[in-house]
Design an enzyme around this catalytic site. Structure first.
Site, PDB file in Angstrom:
ATOM      1  N   ASP A 139       0.951  -1.277   0.026  1.00 34.94           N
ATOM      2  CA  ASP A 139      -0.114   0.116  -0.137  1.00 34.94           C
ATOM      3  C   ASP A 139       0.920   1.223   0.119  1.00 34.94           C
ATOM      4  OD1 ASP A 139      -1.788  -2.052   0.647  1.00 34.94           O
ATOM      5  OD2 ASP A 139      -3.028  -0.864   1.803  1.00 34.94           O
ATOM      6  N   LYS A 202      -6.787   3.192  -3.470  1.00 32.48           N
ATOM      7  CA  LYS A 202      -7.305   3.329  -2.125  1.00 32.48           C
ATOM      8  C   LYS A 202      -7.741   4.817  -1.542  1.00 32.48           C
ATOM      9  CE  LYS A 202      -5.386   2.322   2.312  1.00 32.48           C
ATOM     10  NZ  LYS A 202      -4.257   1.462   3.155  1.00 32.48           N
ATOM     11  N   LYS A 238     -10.046   0.266  -2.857  1.00 28.79           N
ATOM     12  CA  LYS A 238     -10.109  -0.158  -1.573  1.00 28.79           C
ATOM     13  C   LYS A 238     -10.716   1.112  -0.692  1.00 28.79           C
ATOM     14  CE  LYS A 238      -7.155  -1.349   2.497  1.00 28.79           C
ATOM     15  NZ  LYS A 238      -5.794  -1.924   2.855  1.00 28.79           N
TER      16      LYS A 238
END
Length: 302
Positions: A139, A202, A238
């Protein structure tokens, strides 16, 4: 602008904020009941990345988190495991050993999380070390300073470089939407991340407010849908930060189904970044089974 793409590749149409927020609000009124609700709650668990990103994190805390990810409610075998655990790079090895053979993925934040304020060489080294330690997902955070100053090519180049450093690991690109300020910026950042090779885009680091909001996630879902229609390639989304209730989780699943279709209703293509969501979903599932609300103390806090 630097980078191998021309400036025109980063252009996006302006966002109609009123239409976006109205649609997100309308979809939030959809009612899901009985068997469909139970299936939705179980799907939400299977989509969760259980996350601990605190300075006081320890090996013991990570092992407990991994245990909960593998068996969210040990007394019920019908409850799926979570999608992943997300930890700092120095705890990846602990997590990888704890979930070995379970199917639960190990995600690591990287690239100077949460600020991203370090040089690129250090960012790439951090990614490489996390993957070597056993991370199957990375991430990363984008350079918001570069983005907000209009250096879109630099942001794109960095995403490309991190994608290369990931090797076989999947890349989630954190846009930090609360710091991007406008819907137009979110749409442009989504496109840059997708073009750079993101497997997921995300919303948030979870360290800045606002984090995930339904209009922002709707906009990101539209971005991955449009990319799929243009190229045939699926990219995941996400939603992370501020999602705490089972009701909220179900509302997000409605957004996914109505915007991208059933193909995205999978942990392969949609995730929740969750630290406090899981227990509320478990409480709702037990209520559906027994007809009685459970106490929060009936579930572990890790």
């Amino acid at each position: 602008m630097s980078g191998s793409l021309s400036p025109t590749e980063f252009r996006v149409p302006p966002v109609d904020a009123v239409a976006l927020e109205t649609r997100a609000a309308d979809l939030a009124t959809r009612s899901i009941k009985k068997d469909a609700k139970v299936q939705g709650l179980k799907l939400a668990i299977a989509m969760m990345d259980l996350t601990t990103l605190e300075g006081m994190d320890s090996a013991g805390k990570v092992r407990q988190l991994c245990q909960k990810a593998m068996a969210p409610l040990p007394s019920r075998r019908d409850i799926p495991s979570c999608a992943a655990v997300c930890v700092y790079p120095d705890l990846v090895k602990v997590a990888a050993q704890a979930v070995a053979g379970s199917g639960v993925q190990v995600a690591s934040v990287a690239t100077g999380f949460p600020s991203g304020r370090t040089d690129r060489r250090t960012k790439l080294r951090e990614v490489e070390l996390a993957v070597r330690a056993g991370a199957t997902e990375i991430d990363m955070v984008i350079d918001r300073g570069a983005f907000l100053s209009g250096r879109y090519g630099s942001v794109y180049d960095e995403v490309c470089a991190v994608k290369d450093a990931c090797g076989e690991a999947h890349l989630k690109v954190i846009l930090a939407t609360g710091e991007l300020k406008t819907y137009d910026n979110v749409r442009r950042a989504s496109r840059i991340a997708i073009l750079g090779g993101a497997d997921f885009i995300k919303t948030s680091t979870g360290k800045v407010s606002p984090a995930s909001t339904r209009p922002v996630v709707l906009l990101m879902l539209e971005a991955v849908r449009d990319h799929y229609l243009e190229t045939g390639k699926m990219v995941g989304v996400k939603a992370a930060g501020g999602i705490r209730s089972a009701k909220d989780a179900l509302r997000y699943l409605v957004l996914v189904a109505e915007t991208c279709g059933d193909a995205w209703l999978s942990p392969d293509w949609f995730r929740f970044g969750a630290s406090s969501l899981l227990n509320d979903v478990l409480m709702q599932l037990e209520k559906q089974r027994t007809g009685r609300y459970q106490r929060g103390t009936d579930f572990s806090t890790d």
